[in-house]
Design an enzyme around this catalytic site. Structure first.
Site, short mmCIF file in Angstrom:
data_model
loop_
_atom_site.label_atom_id
_atom_site.label_comp_id
_atom_site.label_asym_id
_atom_site.label_seq_id
_atom_site.Cartn_x
_atom_site.Cartn_y
_atom_site.Cartn_z
N TYR A 50 0.85 -1.19 0.00
CA TYR A 50 0.00 0.00 0.00
C TYR A 50 0.88 1.24 0.00
CZ TYR A 50 -4.99 -0.19 -0.09
OH TYR A 50 -6.28 -0.26 -0.54
N GLU A 52 -0.43 4.85 -0.51
CA GLU A 52 -1.23 6.07 -0.73
C GLU A 52 -0.35 7.31 -0.59
OE1 GLU A 52 -4.51 5.92 1.99
OE2 GLU A 52 -5.69 4.67 0.65
N ASP A 196 -6.72 13.45 -25.09
CA ASP A 196 -6.75 12.06 -24.63
C ASP A 196 -6.10 11.22 -25.72
OD1 ASP A 196 -7.31 9.49 -23.86
OD2 ASP A 196 -9.45 9.83 -23.49
N THR A 222 -3.98 5.93 -21.77
CA THR A 222 -3.86 4.59 -21.22
C THR A 222 -2.43 4.15 -21.50
OG1 THR A 222 -4.61 3.68 -23.31
CG2 THR A 222 -6.27 3.90 -21.58
N LYS A 225 -2.45 0.31 -24.66
CA LYS A 225 -2.84 0.20 -26.08
C LYS A 225 -1.56 0.24 -26.93
CE LYS A 225 -7.42 1.81 -24.89
NZ LYS A 225 -8.43 2.88 -24.94
N ARG A 231 -2.13 -2.69 -18.14
CA ARG A 231 -3.37 -1.92 -18.05
C ARG A 231 -3.18 -0.85 -16.99
NH1 ARG A 231 -6.49 -4.73 -21.20
NH2 ARG A 231 -8.09 -3.15 -21.27
C1 LIG Z 1 -9.43 3.19 -24.17
C2 LIG Z 1 -9.73 4.62 -23.96
C3 LIG Z 1 -10.01 5.14 -22.69
C4 LIG Z 1 -10.32 4.30 -21.48
O1 LIG Z 1 -9.47 3.41 -21.05
P1 LIG Z 1 -9.90 2.22 -20.05
O2 LIG Z 1 -8.57 1.78 -19.57
O3 LIG Z 1 -10.64 1.23 -20.88
O4 LIG Z 1 -10.74 2.80 -18.97
C5 LIG Z 1 -10.15 6.51 -22.56
N1 LIG Z 1 -10.04 7.32 -23.62
C6 LIG Z 1 -9.82 6.86 -24.86
C7 LIG Z 1 -9.72 7.82 -25.99
C8 LIG Z 1 -9.66 5.49 -25.08
O5 LIG Z 1 -9.48 5.04 -26.32
#
Ligand SMILES: *Cc1c(COP(=O)(O)O)cnc(C)c1O
Length: 415
Positions: A50, A52, A196, A222, A225, A231
Protein backbone atom coordinates in the site's frame (compact mmCIF):
# COMPACT_ATOMS: atom_id res chain seq x y z
CA UNK A 1 1.86 -23.25 -3.86
CA UNK A 2 1.59 -23.03 -7.58
CA UNK A 3 -1.60 -21.80 -9.23
CA UNK A 4 -1.95 -25.18 -10.96
CA UNK A 5 -2.29 -26.77 -7.53
CA UNK A 6 -4.28 -24.06 -5.76
CA UNK A 7 -6.75 -23.35 -8.51
CA UNK A 8 -6.45 -25.66 -11.50
CA UNK A 9 -9.69 -24.29 -12.91
CA UNK A 10 -8.41 -20.71 -13.24
CA UNK A 11 -4.94 -21.96 -14.22
CA UNK A 12 -6.45 -23.90 -17.11
CA UNK A 13 -8.52 -20.91 -18.18
CA UNK A 14 -5.45 -18.65 -18.17
CA UNK A 15 -3.69 -21.23 -20.29
CA UNK A 16 -6.66 -21.31 -22.68
CA UNK A 17 -6.46 -17.54 -23.00
CA UNK A 18 -2.70 -17.78 -23.64
CA UNK A 19 -3.39 -20.21 -26.46
CA UNK A 20 -6.14 -17.97 -27.83
CA UNK A 21 -3.91 -14.90 -27.80
CA UNK A 22 -1.00 -16.83 -29.30
CA UNK A 23 -3.05 -18.44 -32.03
CA UNK A 24 -5.26 -15.63 -33.39
CA UNK A 25 -4.66 -12.62 -35.57
CA UNK A 26 -5.61 -9.78 -33.25
CA UNK A 27 -6.77 -6.63 -35.00
CA UNK A 28 -8.56 -5.00 -32.06
CA UNK A 29 -7.11 -1.49 -32.31
CA UNK A 30 -6.91 -0.98 -28.54
CA UNK A 31 -5.18 -4.29 -27.73
CA UNK A 32 -1.56 -5.33 -27.78
CA UNK A 33 0.93 -7.92 -26.52
CA UNK A 34 3.19 -6.68 -23.72
CA UNK A 35 6.73 -7.98 -23.42
CA UNK A 36 7.70 -10.70 -20.99
CA UNK A 37 9.47 -8.04 -18.93
CA UNK A 38 6.23 -6.07 -18.54
CA UNK A 39 4.36 -9.27 -17.62
CA UNK A 40 6.96 -10.04 -14.96
CA UNK A 41 6.63 -6.63 -13.34
CA UNK A 42 2.83 -6.89 -13.45
CA UNK A 43 2.88 -10.28 -11.73
CA UNK A 44 5.30 -9.30 -8.98
CA UNK A 45 5.09 -8.92 -5.17
CA UNK A 46 4.62 -5.18 -5.66
CA UNK A 47 0.93 -6.07 -5.66
CA UNK A 48 1.28 -6.60 -1.88
CA UNK A 49 2.10 -2.98 -1.00
CA UNK A 50 0.00 0.00 0.00
CA UNK A 51 1.46 3.38 -0.89
CA UNK A 52 -1.23 6.07 -0.73
CA UNK A 53 0.29 9.44 -1.52
CA UNK A 54 3.24 10.32 -3.72
CA UNK A 55 6.98 9.61 -3.52
CA UNK A 56 8.33 11.26 -0.38
CA UNK A 57 4.83 11.98 0.97
CA UNK A 58 3.17 8.68 1.82
CA UNK A 59 0.63 7.72 4.42
CA UNK A 60 2.15 4.29 5.20
CA UNK A 61 5.72 3.34 5.97
CA UNK A 62 7.91 0.91 4.08
CA UNK A 63 8.12 2.95 0.87
CA UNK A 64 11.91 2.71 0.42
CA UNK A 65 11.53 0.70 -2.77
CA UNK A 66 8.14 1.88 -4.03
CA UNK A 67 9.23 5.53 -4.03
CA UNK A 68 12.15 4.65 -6.30
CA UNK A 69 9.91 2.70 -8.65
CA UNK A 70 7.29 5.43 -8.96
CA UNK A 71 9.96 8.12 -9.39
CA UNK A 72 11.55 6.10 -12.21
CA UNK A 73 8.18 5.70 -13.93
CA UNK A 74 7.40 9.42 -13.62
CA UNK A 75 10.83 10.53 -14.84
CA UNK A 76 10.81 8.15 -17.79
CA UNK A 77 7.39 9.42 -18.84
CA UNK A 78 8.50 13.06 -18.51
CA UNK A 79 11.56 12.41 -20.66
CA UNK A 80 9.81 10.29 -23.28
CA UNK A 81 6.93 12.72 -23.83
CA UNK A 82 8.62 15.99 -22.87
CA UNK A 83 6.05 16.61 -20.15
CA UNK A 84 6.47 19.03 -17.24
CA UNK A 85 4.53 16.86 -14.79
CA UNK A 86 3.29 13.26 -14.86
CA UNK A 87 1.00 11.23 -12.62
CA UNK A 88 1.29 7.47 -13.18
CA UNK A 89 -1.27 6.36 -10.58
CA UNK A 90 -4.65 6.29 -12.39
CA UNK A 91 -6.01 2.74 -12.40
CA UNK A 92 -6.95 2.94 -16.06
CA UNK A 93 -7.95 5.34 -18.81
CA UNK A 94 -11.45 6.07 -17.54
CA UNK A 95 -10.36 6.91 -13.97
CA UNK A 96 -7.57 9.11 -15.39
CA UNK A 97 -10.18 11.01 -17.35
CA UNK A 98 -12.46 11.35 -14.33
CA UNK A 99 -9.52 12.85 -12.45
CA UNK A 100 -9.23 15.58 -15.09
CA UNK A 101 -12.89 16.50 -14.66
CA UNK A 102 -12.49 16.46 -10.90
CA UNK A 103 -9.43 18.71 -11.11
CA UNK A 104 -11.06 21.42 -13.22
CA UNK A 105 -14.85 21.16 -13.17
CA UNK A 106 -17.83 21.42 -10.84
CA UNK A 107 -20.98 19.36 -11.43
CA UNK A 108 -23.00 21.03 -14.17
CA UNK A 109 -20.03 22.80 -15.81
CA UNK A 110 -19.88 22.50 -19.56
CA UNK A 111 -17.23 20.89 -21.73
CA UNK A 112 -16.86 19.92 -25.36
CA UNK A 113 -15.69 16.53 -26.63
CA UNK A 114 -15.90 14.36 -29.71
CA UNK A 115 -19.24 12.58 -30.14
CA UNK A 116 -19.09 8.89 -29.20
CA UNK A 117 -20.63 7.60 -32.45
CA UNK A 118 -18.03 9.63 -34.35
CA UNK A 119 -15.02 8.21 -32.55
CA UNK A 120 -15.01 9.89 -29.14
CA UNK A 121 -14.70 7.86 -25.94
CA UNK A 122 -17.50 7.14 -23.44
CA UNK A 123 -15.72 9.36 -20.93
CA UNK A 124 -15.84 12.31 -23.33
CA UNK A 125 -19.44 13.01 -22.39
CA UNK A 126 -21.55 10.09 -23.61
CA UNK A 127 -25.05 10.10 -22.12
CA UNK A 128 -24.57 6.71 -20.44
CA UNK A 129 -21.28 7.83 -18.84
CA UNK A 130 -20.96 9.67 -15.53
CA UNK A 131 -19.28 12.38 -17.62
CA UNK A 132 -22.52 12.94 -19.51
CA UNK A 133 -24.68 12.74 -16.38
CA UNK A 134 -22.79 15.01 -13.95
CA UNK A 135 -21.62 17.64 -16.41
CA UNK A 136 -23.10 19.67 -19.22
CA UNK A 137 -21.57 17.69 -22.08
CA UNK A 138 -21.45 19.09 -25.61
CA UNK A 139 -20.16 17.26 -28.65
CA UNK A 140 -18.57 18.01 -31.97
CA UNK A 141 -19.04 15.58 -34.84
CA UNK A 142 -17.35 14.72 -38.09
CA UNK A 143 -18.37 16.52 -41.22
CA UNK A 144 -20.99 14.71 -43.25
CA UNK A 145 -19.59 13.64 -46.61
CA UNK A 146 -15.89 13.65 -45.69
CA UNK A 147 -16.10 12.08 -42.20
CA UNK A 148 -13.23 14.40 -41.27
CA UNK A 149 -13.12 17.00 -38.48
CA UNK A 150 -14.12 20.50 -39.54
CA UNK A 151 -12.28 22.94 -37.29
CA UNK A 152 -14.48 25.89 -38.27
CA UNK A 153 -17.50 24.01 -36.98
CA UNK A 154 -15.69 23.04 -33.78
CA UNK A 155 -14.70 26.69 -33.28
CA UNK A 156 -18.32 27.79 -33.75
CA UNK A 157 -19.61 25.33 -31.16
CA UNK A 158 -16.82 26.25 -28.75
CA UNK A 159 -17.58 29.97 -29.00
CA UNK A 160 -21.27 29.28 -28.43
CA UNK A 161 -20.90 26.84 -25.55
CA UNK A 162 -17.89 28.51 -23.85
CA UNK A 163 -16.85 25.19 -22.33
CA UNK A 164 -14.43 24.93 -19.43
CA UNK A 165 -12.56 22.17 -21.23
CA UNK A 166 -12.22 21.09 -24.84
CA UNK A 167 -11.23 17.46 -25.37
CA UNK A 168 -9.35 16.29 -28.43
CA UNK A 169 -8.58 12.61 -28.82
CA UNK A 170 -10.52 9.57 -29.87
CA UNK A 171 -10.90 5.80 -29.95
CA UNK A 172 -11.79 5.37 -33.59
CA UNK A 173 -10.67 8.26 -35.83
CA UNK A 174 -8.28 7.12 -38.55
CA UNK A 175 -6.81 10.59 -39.05
CA UNK A 176 -4.34 12.81 -37.22
CA UNK A 177 -5.99 15.58 -35.24
CA UNK A 178 -4.59 19.09 -35.57
CA UNK A 179 -3.58 19.93 -32.00
CA UNK A 180 -2.39 23.44 -32.92
CA UNK A 181 -5.88 24.22 -34.27
CA UNK A 182 -7.47 22.84 -31.12
CA UNK A 183 -5.12 25.07 -29.07
CA UNK A 184 -6.23 28.13 -31.03
CA UNK A 185 -9.88 27.26 -30.54
CA UNK A 186 -9.42 26.62 -26.83
CA UNK A 187 -7.66 29.98 -26.42
CA UNK A 188 -10.40 31.80 -28.32
CA UNK A 189 -13.10 30.14 -26.24
CA UNK A 190 -11.23 30.56 -22.96
CA UNK A 191 -11.14 26.80 -22.41
CA UNK A 192 -8.50 24.39 -21.21
CA UNK A 193 -7.25 21.98 -23.86
CA UNK A 194 -7.14 18.34 -22.87
CA UNK A 195 -5.90 15.71 -25.29
CA UNK A 196 -6.75 12.06 -24.63
CA UNK A 197 -4.07 10.15 -26.55
CA UNK A 198 -5.03 6.72 -25.17
CA UNK A 199 -5.05 5.13 -28.60
CA UNK A 200 -2.05 6.71 -30.25
CA UNK A 201 0.36 7.29 -27.33
CA UNK A 202 2.68 4.60 -28.67
CA UNK A 203 2.86 6.38 -32.01
CA UNK A 204 3.66 9.66 -30.24
CA UNK A 205 6.38 7.91 -28.21
CA UNK A 206 7.83 6.47 -31.41
CA UNK A 207 7.81 9.88 -33.10
CA UNK A 208 5.50 8.84 -35.93
CA UNK A 209 2.53 10.93 -34.78
CA UNK A 210 2.52 14.61 -33.74
CA UNK A 211 2.75 15.04 -29.98
CA UNK A 212 -0.10 16.85 -28.26
CA UNK A 213 2.10 17.60 -25.23
CA UNK A 214 3.38 21.03 -26.38
CA UNK A 215 -0.19 22.20 -27.13
CA UNK A 216 -2.35 20.72 -24.41
CA UNK A 217 -2.80 21.83 -20.81
CA UNK A 218 -3.44 18.22 -19.89
CA UNK A 219 -2.84 14.94 -21.73
CA UNK A 220 -4.26 11.63 -20.57
CA UNK A 221 -3.34 8.23 -21.91
CA UNK A 222 -3.86 4.59 -21.22
CA UNK A 223 -0.64 2.60 -21.05
CA UNK A 224 -1.92 -0.68 -22.50
CA UNK A 225 -2.84 0.20 -26.08
CA UNK A 226 -0.23 1.19 -28.68
CA UNK A 227 2.18 2.07 -25.84
CA UNK A 228 2.50 -1.67 -25.05
CA UNK A 229 2.44 -1.41 -21.28
CA UNK A 230 0.27 -2.91 -18.54
CA UNK A 231 -3.37 -1.92 -18.05
CA UNK A 232 -3.08 1.51 -16.50
CA UNK A 233 -2.95 5.19 -17.35
CA UNK A 234 -1.00 8.40 -16.96
CA UNK A 235 -1.84 12.08 -16.80
CA UNK A 236 0.70 14.52 -18.27
CA UNK A 237 0.27 18.21 -17.57
CA UNK A 238 1.87 21.63 -17.33
CA UNK A 239 3.57 22.27 -14.00
CA UNK A 240 0.93 24.83 -12.99
CA UNK A 241 -1.73 22.09 -12.98
CA UNK A 242 0.42 19.48 -11.19
CA UNK A 243 -1.15 20.00 -7.76
CA UNK A 244 -4.72 20.00 -9.05
CA UNK A 245 -4.16 16.78 -11.02
CA UNK A 246 -2.32 14.96 -8.23
CA UNK A 247 -4.98 15.91 -5.68
CA UNK A 248 -7.74 14.78 -8.02
CA UNK A 249 -6.16 11.33 -8.50
CA UNK A 250 -5.37 10.93 -4.79
CA UNK A 251 -7.21 11.53 -2.50
CA UNK A 252 -9.91 12.81 -4.86
CA UNK A 253 -10.70 9.65 -6.73
CA UNK A 254 -8.47 6.77 -5.71
CA UNK A 255 -6.80 5.14 -2.74
CA UNK A 256 -3.57 3.22 -3.03
CA UNK A 257 -1.89 3.07 -6.44
CA UNK A 258 -1.24 -0.34 -8.01
CA UNK A 259 2.52 -0.48 -7.52
CA UNK A 260 2.94 -3.58 -9.66
CA UNK A 261 1.32 -1.66 -12.51
CA UNK A 262 3.53 1.36 -11.83
CA UNK A 263 6.63 -0.83 -12.15
CA UNK A 264 5.31 -2.37 -15.35
CA UNK A 265 4.60 1.12 -16.73
CA UNK A 266 8.22 2.04 -15.94
CA UNK A 267 9.43 -1.02 -17.87
CA UNK A 268 7.15 -0.26 -20.82
CA UNK A 269 8.39 3.36 -20.89
CA UNK A 270 11.99 2.17 -20.98
CA UNK A 271 11.12 -0.09 -23.90
CA UNK A 272 9.21 2.73 -25.60
CA UNK A 273 12.30 4.98 -25.46
CA UNK A 274 14.35 2.48 -27.51
CA UNK A 275 15.23 2.59 -31.21
CA UNK A 276 13.39 -0.73 -31.62
CA UNK A 277 10.23 0.98 -30.47
CA UNK A 278 10.69 3.77 -33.02
CA UNK A 279 10.90 1.11 -35.71
CA UNK A 280 7.86 -0.59 -34.17
CA UNK A 281 5.84 2.63 -34.38
CA UNK A 282 6.83 3.19 -38.01
CA UNK A 283 5.83 -0.38 -38.83
CA UNK A 284 2.42 -0.04 -37.10
CA UNK A 285 1.60 2.87 -39.40
CA UNK A 286 3.08 1.20 -42.50
CA UNK A 287 1.09 -1.95 -41.76
CA UNK A 288 -2.15 -0.01 -41.28
CA UNK A 289 -1.61 1.79 -44.57
CA UNK A 290 -1.04 -1.43 -46.51
CA UNK A 291 -3.89 -3.29 -44.80
CA UNK A 292 -6.19 -0.38 -45.68
CA UNK A 293 -5.02 -0.22 -49.29
CA UNK A 294 -5.37 -3.96 -49.76
CA UNK A 295 -8.89 -3.91 -48.33
CA UNK A 296 -9.83 -0.93 -50.53
CA UNK A 297 -8.65 -2.86 -53.58
CA UNK A 298 -11.09 -5.60 -52.59
CA UNK A 299 -14.07 -3.26 -52.49
CA UNK A 300 -14.04 -2.37 -48.80
CA UNK A 301 -15.04 1.19 -48.03
CA UNK A 302 -12.62 2.86 -45.60
CA UNK A 303 -14.07 5.73 -43.59
CA UNK A 304 -12.22 8.91 -44.71
CA UNK A 305 -10.75 6.83 -47.54
CA UNK A 306 -7.71 5.63 -45.61
CA UNK A 307 -5.68 5.94 -42.44
CA UNK A 308 -2.86 8.09 -41.05
CA UNK A 309 -2.44 6.20 -37.79
CA UNK A 310 -2.74 2.65 -36.45
CA UNK A 311 -6.44 2.10 -37.11
CA UNK A 312 -9.07 2.07 -39.77
CA UNK A 313 -12.84 2.01 -39.82
CA UNK A 314 -14.64 0.09 -42.51
CA UNK A 315 -18.20 0.81 -43.55
CA UNK A 316 -19.62 -2.58 -44.53
CA UNK A 317 -22.65 -1.25 -46.40
CA UNK A 318 -20.88 -1.92 -49.71
CA UNK A 319 -20.46 -5.56 -48.63
CA UNK A 320 -24.13 -5.97 -47.70
CA UNK A 321 -23.43 -7.05 -44.16
CA UNK A 322 -23.43 -5.58 -40.67
CA UNK A 323 -20.54 -5.17 -38.27
CA UNK A 324 -21.60 -7.84 -35.76
CA UNK A 325 -22.07 -10.60 -38.34
CA UNK A 326 -18.74 -9.76 -39.96
CA UNK A 327 -16.87 -9.64 -36.64
CA UNK A 328 -18.39 -12.99 -35.56
CA UNK A 329 -17.55 -14.69 -38.87
CA UNK A 330 -13.97 -13.36 -38.68
CA UNK A 331 -13.56 -14.51 -35.07
CA UNK A 332 -14.61 -18.01 -36.10
CA UNK A 333 -12.00 -17.80 -38.86
CA UNK A 334 -9.17 -16.80 -36.48
CA UNK A 335 -9.24 -13.03 -36.94
CA UNK A 336 -10.36 -11.02 -33.92
CA UNK A 337 -11.66 -7.47 -34.23
CA UNK A 338 -14.70 -5.47 -33.15
CA UNK A 339 -17.87 -4.22 -34.75
CA UNK A 340 -17.92 -0.43 -34.66
CA UNK A 341 -20.28 2.38 -35.51
CA UNK A 342 -19.29 4.35 -38.58
CA UNK A 343 -20.01 8.09 -38.76
CA UNK A 344 -23.73 8.77 -39.38
CA UNK A 345 -24.47 5.10 -38.75
CA UNK A 346 -28.18 4.29 -38.90
CA UNK A 347 -27.85 0.82 -37.38
CA UNK A 348 -28.09 -0.13 -33.69
CA UNK A 349 -25.02 0.21 -31.41
CA UNK A 350 -24.97 -3.56 -30.74
CA UNK A 351 -24.94 -4.26 -34.46
CA UNK A 352 -23.39 -1.22 -36.09
CA UNK A 353 -22.56 -0.75 -39.75
CA UNK A 354 -18.83 -1.19 -39.57
CA UNK A 355 -15.74 -2.81 -38.13
CA UNK A 356 -12.63 -1.25 -36.61
CA UNK A 357 -9.19 -2.68 -37.34
CA UNK A 358 -5.84 -1.80 -35.82
CA UNK A 359 -2.28 -2.99 -36.34
CA UNK A 360 -0.48 -2.55 -32.96
CA UNK A 361 -0.86 -6.20 -31.88
CA UNK A 362 0.07 -7.89 -35.17
CA UNK A 363 3.03 -5.50 -35.48
CA UNK A 364 4.20 -6.56 -31.99
CA UNK A 365 4.44 -10.08 -33.43
CA UNK A 366 6.78 -8.81 -36.13
CA UNK A 367 4.32 -8.96 -39.00
CA UNK A 368 5.00 -6.59 -41.89
CA UNK A 369 3.45 -5.40 -45.17
CA UNK A 370 3.54 -8.85 -46.77
CA UNK A 371 1.49 -10.36 -43.94
CA UNK A 372 -1.01 -7.48 -44.12
CA UNK A 373 -1.72 -8.48 -47.72
CA UNK A 374 -2.41 -12.05 -46.63
CA UNK A 375 -4.68 -10.85 -43.81
CA UNK A 376 -6.61 -8.53 -46.15
CA UNK A 377 -7.29 -11.45 -48.47
CA UNK A 378 -8.48 -13.61 -45.55
CA UNK A 379 -10.82 -10.85 -44.35
CA UNK A 380 -12.24 -10.46 -47.83
CA UNK A 381 -12.76 -14.20 -48.30
CA UNK A 382 -14.50 -14.63 -44.93
CA UNK A 383 -16.75 -11.56 -45.21
CA UNK A 384 -17.70 -12.50 -48.77
CA UNK A 385 -18.69 -16.04 -47.72
CA UNK A 386 -19.33 -15.96 -43.96
CA UNK A 387 -21.12 -19.33 -43.88
CA UNK A 388 -18.63 -21.20 -46.08
CA UNK A 389 -16.89 -23.85 -44.00
CA UNK A 390 -14.10 -24.42 -46.51
CA UNK A 391 -13.26 -20.69 -46.49
CA UNK A 392 -13.31 -20.66 -42.70
CA UNK A 393 -11.03 -23.68 -42.45
CA UNK A 394 -8.61 -22.30 -45.02
CA UNK A 395 -8.48 -19.05 -43.04
CA UNK A 396 -7.87 -20.91 -39.77
CA UNK A 397 -5.00 -22.83 -41.37
CA UNK A 398 -3.38 -19.66 -42.74
CA UNK A 399 -3.82 -17.90 -39.39
CA UNK A 400 -2.23 -20.84 -37.62
CA UNK A 401 0.78 -20.82 -39.93
CA UNK A 402 1.21 -17.03 -39.58
CA UNK A 403 0.99 -17.23 -35.80
CA UNK A 404 3.63 -19.95 -35.71
CA UNK A 405 5.94 -17.89 -37.91
CA UNK A 406 5.39 -14.75 -35.82
CA UNK A 407 5.20 -15.81 -32.15
CA UNK A 408 3.41 -13.44 -29.81
CA UNK A 409 5.68 -11.60 -27.34
CA UNK A 410 5.49 -13.23 -23.92
CA UNK A 411 3.94 -16.36 -25.43
CA UNK A 412 6.81 -17.59 -27.61
CA UNK A 413 6.75 -21.11 -26.18
CA UNK A 414 3.20 -21.62 -27.45
CA UNK A 415 4.14 -20.99 -31.10
C1 LIG B 1 -9.43 3.19 -24.17
C2 LIG B 1 -9.73 4.62 -23.96
C3 LIG B 1 -10.01 5.14 -22.69
C4 LIG B 1 -10.32 4.30 -21.48
O1 LIG B 1 -9.47 3.41 -21.05
P1 LIG B 1 -9.90 2.22 -20.05
O2 LIG B 1 -8.57 1.78 -19.57
O3 LIG B 1 -10.64 1.23 -20.88
O4 LIG B 1 -10.74 2.80 -18.97
C5 LIG B 1 -10.15 6.51 -22.56
N1 LIG B 1 -10.04 7.32 -23.62
C6 LIG B 1 -9.82 6.86 -24.86
C7 LIG B 1 -9.72 7.82 -25.99
C8 LIG B 1 -9.66 5.49 -25.08
O5 LIG B 1 -9.48 5.04 -26.32
Amino acid sequence: MDINTVDPEIAALIHDEEKRQAGKIRLIASENYVSRAVLQATGSVLTNKYSEGYAGHRYYEGQQVIDQIETLAVNRAKTLFGAEHVNVQPYSGSPANLAVYLAFMKPGDSFLGMALPHGGHLTHGAKVSITGKFFDAHAYSLEEGTDILNYDTIRKIALEVKPKIIIAGHSAYPRIMDFAKFREIADEAGALLWVDMAHFAGLVAAGVHPSPVPYADVVTTTTHKSLRGPRGAMILCKEKYAKAIDKAVFPGLQGGPHDNTTAAIAVALKEAASDEFKAYGRQIVANAKVLGEELSKRGFQLVTGGTENHLMLIDLASKNTGGKAAAKALDAAGIVLNANAVPFDTRKPMDPGGIRLGTPAVTSRGMKEQEMKVIAELINAVITAPEDEAVRNASLATVDALCKRFPAPGLEELA
